[in-house]
Scaffold this motif. Structure first.
Motif, PDB file in Angstrom:
ATOM      1  N   VAL A 154       0.842  -1.200   0.000  1.00  0.00           N
ATOM      2  CA  VAL A 154       0.000   0.000   0.000  1.00  0.00           C
ATOM      3  C   VAL A 154       0.871   1.242   0.000  1.00  0.00           C
ATOM      4  N   GLN A 155       1.888   1.249   0.819  1.00  0.00           N
ATOM      5  CA  GLN A 155       2.756   2.425   0.914  1.00  0.00           C
ATOM      6  C   GLN A 155       3.434   2.711  -0.421  1.00  0.00           C
ATOM      7  N   LYS A 156       3.946   1.676  -1.080  1.00  0.00           N
ATOM      8  CA  LYS A 156       4.619   1.862  -2.378  1.00  0.00           C
ATOM      9  C   LYS A 156       3.639   2.386  -3.421  1.00  0.00           C
ATOM     10  N   ALA A 157       2.444   1.797  -3.488  1.00  0.00           N
ATOM     11  CA  ALA A 157       1.447   2.238  -4.468  1.00  0.00           C
ATOM     12  C   ALA A 157       1.031   3.685  -4.196  1.00  0.00           C
ATOM     13  N   PHE A 158       0.877   4.019  -2.925  1.00  0.00           N
ATOM     14  CA  PHE A 158       0.492   5.384  -2.562  1.00  0.00           C
ATOM     15  C   PHE A 158       1.593   6.370  -2.947  1.00  0.00           C
ATOM     16  N   GLU A 159       2.829   6.026  -2.616  1.00  0.00           N
ATOM     17  CA  GLU A 159       3.946   6.905  -2.951  1.00  0.00           C
ATOM     18  C   GLU A 159       4.080   7.086  -4.460  1.00  0.00           C
ATOM     19  N   ASP A 160       3.935   5.992  -5.226  1.00  0.00           N
ATOM     20  CA  ASP A 160       4.026   6.096  -6.685  1.00  0.00           C
ATOM     21  C   ASP A 160       2.937   7.024  -7.228  1.00  0.00           C
ATOM     22  N   ALA A 161       1.723   6.870  -6.711  1.00  0.00           N
ATOM     23  CA  ALA A 161       0.612   7.720  -7.159  1.00  0.00           C
ATOM     24  C   ALA A 161       0.847   9.172  -6.756  1.00  0.00           C
ATOM     25  N   PHE A 162       1.381   9.354  -5.558  1.00  0.00           N
ATOM     26  CA  PHE A 162       1.674  10.712  -5.103  1.00  0.00           C
ATOM     27  C   PHE A 162       2.711  11.378  -5.995  1.00  0.00           C
ATOM     28  N   VAL A 163       3.791  10.652  -6.299  1.00  0.00           N
ATOM     29  CA  VAL A 163       4.852  11.216  -7.136  1.00  0.00           C
ATOM     30  C   VAL A 163       4.301  11.555  -8.519  1.00  0.00           C
ATOM     31  N   LYS A 164       3.455  10.695  -9.056  1.00  0.00           N
ATOM     32  CA  LYS A 164       2.848  10.960 -10.358  1.00  0.00           C
ATOM     33  C   LYS A 164       2.028  12.256 -10.311  1.00  0.00           C
ATOM     34  N   ARG A 165       1.212  12.383  -9.280  1.00  0.00           N
ATOM     35  CA  ARG A 165       0.403  13.600  -9.150  1.00  0.00           C
ATOM     36  C   ARG A 165       1.284  14.818  -8.881  1.00  0.00           C
ATOM     37  N   ALA A 166       2.294  14.649  -8.031  1.00  0.00           N
ATOM     38  CA  ALA A 166       3.201  15.757  -7.727  1.00  0.00           C
ATOM     39  C   ALA A 166       3.925  16.214  -8.987  1.00  0.00           C
ATOM     40  N   ASN A 167       4.327  15.272  -9.830  1.00  0.00           N
ATOM     41  CA  ASN A 167       4.950  15.632 -11.102  1.00  0.00           C
ATOM     42  C   ASN A 167       4.015  16.488 -11.947  1.00  0.00           C
ATOM     43  N   ARG A 168       2.768  16.077 -11.996  1.00  0.00           N
ATOM     44  CA  ARG A 168       1.786  16.832 -12.770  1.00  0.00           C
ATOM     45  C   ARG A 168       1.619  18.246 -12.200  1.00  0.00           C
ATOM     46  N   LEU A 169       1.511  18.337 -10.870  1.00  0.00           N
ATOM     47  CA  LEU A 169       1.373  19.647 -10.227  1.00  0.00           C
ATOM     48  C   LEU A 169       2.621  20.494 -10.422  1.00  0.00           C
ATOM     49  N   TRP A 170       3.769  19.860 -10.306  1.00  0.00           N
ATOM     50  CA  TRP A 170       5.041  20.560 -10.504  1.00  0.00           C
ATOM     51  C   TRP A 170       5.094  21.158 -11.906  1.00  0.00           C
ATOM     52  N   HIS A 171       4.756  20.347 -12.880  1.00  0.00           N
ATOM     53  CA  HIS A 171       4.785  20.808 -14.266  1.00  0.00           C
ATOM     54  C   HIS A 171       3.793  21.952 -14.476  1.00  0.00           C
ATOM     55  N   GLN A 172       2.595  21.821 -13.928  1.00  0.00           N
ATOM     56  CA  GLN A 172       1.590  22.878 -14.064  1.00  0.00           C
ATOM     57  C   GLN A 172       2.037  24.170 -13.376  1.00  0.00           C
ATOM     58  N   ALA A 173       2.664  24.041 -12.217  1.00  0.00           N
ATOM     59  CA  ALA A 173       3.052  25.218 -11.440  1.00  0.00           C
ATOM     60  C   ALA A 173       4.285  25.909 -12.004  1.00  0.00           C
ATOM     61  N   THR A 174       5.212  25.141 -12.564  1.00  0.00           N
ATOM     62  CA  THR A 174       6.495  25.719 -12.981  1.00  0.00           C
ATOM     63  C   THR A 174       6.689  25.763 -14.484  1.00  0.00           C
ATOM     64  N   ARG A 175       5.864  24.997 -15.199  1.00  0.00           N
ATOM     65  CA  ARG A 175       6.018  24.835 -16.659  1.00  0.00           C
ATOM     66  C   ARG A 175       7.390  24.247 -16.996  1.00  0.00           C
ATOM     67  N   ARG A 176       7.954  23.528 -16.025  1.00  0.00           N
ATOM     68  CA  ARG A 176       9.216  22.828 -16.239  1.00  0.00           C
ATOM     69  C   ARG A 176       8.934  21.346 -16.328  1.00  0.00           C
ATOM     70  N   GLY A 177       9.957  20.589 -16.676  1.00  0.00           N
ATOM     71  CA  GLY A 177       9.819  19.145 -16.807  1.00  0.00           C
ATOM     72  C   GLY A 177       9.454  18.484 -15.495  1.00  0.00           C
ATOM     73  N   THR A 178       9.127  17.225 -15.581  1.00  0.00           N
ATOM     74  CA  THR A 178       8.751  16.478 -14.383  1.00  0.00           C
ATOM     75  C   THR A 178       9.984  16.122 -13.575  1.00  0.00           C
ATOM     76  N   ARG A 179       9.743  15.588 -12.403  1.00  0.00           N
ATOM     77  CA  ARG A 179      10.819  15.239 -11.480  1.00  0.00           C
ATOM     78  C   ARG A 179      11.093  13.730 -11.509  1.00  0.00           C
ATOM     79  N   ALA A 180      11.081  13.131 -12.669  1.00  0.00           N
ATOM     80  CA  ALA A 180      11.276  11.687 -12.796  1.00  0.00           C
ATOM     81  C   ALA A 180      12.565  11.260 -12.104  1.00  0.00           C
ATOM     82  N   GLY A 181      12.483  10.178 -11.367  1.00  0.00           N
ATOM     83  CA  GLY A 181      13.639   9.637 -10.668  1.00  0.00           C
ATOM     84  C   GLY A 181      13.894  10.254  -9.310  1.00  0.00           C
ATOM     85  N   GLN A 182      13.177  11.284  -8.976  1.00  0.00           N
ATOM     86  CA  GLN A 182      13.378  11.939  -7.691  1.00  0.00           C
ATOM     87  C   GLN A 182      12.727  11.091  -6.590  1.00  0.00           C
TER      88      GLN A 182
END
Length: 182
Positions: free
Chosen positions: A138-166
């Motif tokens: 559960v923790q891994k799936a939650f973290e993966d989903a969070f990172v995916k959403r955070a990447n989307r938010l990051w991109h929307q907020a900064t108009r920069r690339g995603t944080r893949a691998g972070q």
């Protein structure tokens, strides 16, 4: 007859409560992440049936005889004559999603008897939900989903690339800082 079922409040697993509290403050509604956890739970619980535990008590001699008489294999698979119980934990499960928690429920009337045993009926416990096994999934799936959403938010907020691998931890810190400046 009262319905017996098993429910898991996944927000109580491992270190998730503290993380959920922090994340919900930063990202608001976490239902998207909870929905992403569901397939991982289904897979893990399906594995419990496929592997018959591990640790499930072998079938009693009388149960093996009954299975043979009814045309099923004598000893295996355990808890899977028709597949209804397994389906109640996988495809037939019920989920309830809220902003900071979720429930994953088997609606089966017999699930609780097999999970914890029923001594009067001579049914030994054959745990399907094992929190120590389920928590990291559960923790891994939650973290993966969070990172995916955070990447989307990051991109929307900064108009920069995603944080893949972070890493999850550094993503949380960086996202918190970025959202705090917006």
């Amino acid at each position: 007859m009262a319905q017996a079922f098993i429910e898991v409040d996944v927000s109580q697993l491992a270190l998730l409560p503290k993380a959920v509290e922090q994340l919900s403050g930063m990202m608001g509604d976490l239902r998207e992440e909870w929905r992403a956890v569901t397939p991982a739970i289904r897979r893990r619980l399906g594995v419990r049936f496929t592997q018959e535990g591990p640790g499930w008590v072998p079938l009693a001699k009388s149960t093996r005889a009954d299975r043979v008489r009814k045309g099923y294999g004598a000893g295996h698979p355990i808890l899977r004559r028709e597949g209804d119980l397994r389906r109640s934990f996988t495809d037939g499960s019920v989920q309830i999603y809220e902003p900071d928690w979720m429930y994953y429920v088997s609606p089966s009337e017999i699930a609780a008897y097999h999970q914890w045993g029923a001594p009067k009926a001579k049914v030994p416990p054959r745990p399907i939900i094992v929190v120590d096994e389920l928590a990291p999934v559960v923790q891994k799936a939650f973290e993966d989903a969070f990172v995916k959403r955070a990447n989307r938010l990051w991109h929307q907020a900064t108009r920069r690339g995603t944080r893949a691998g972070q890493s999850y931890t550094s993503m949380v810190k960086e996202l918190h800082g970025t959202l705090g400046r917006l």
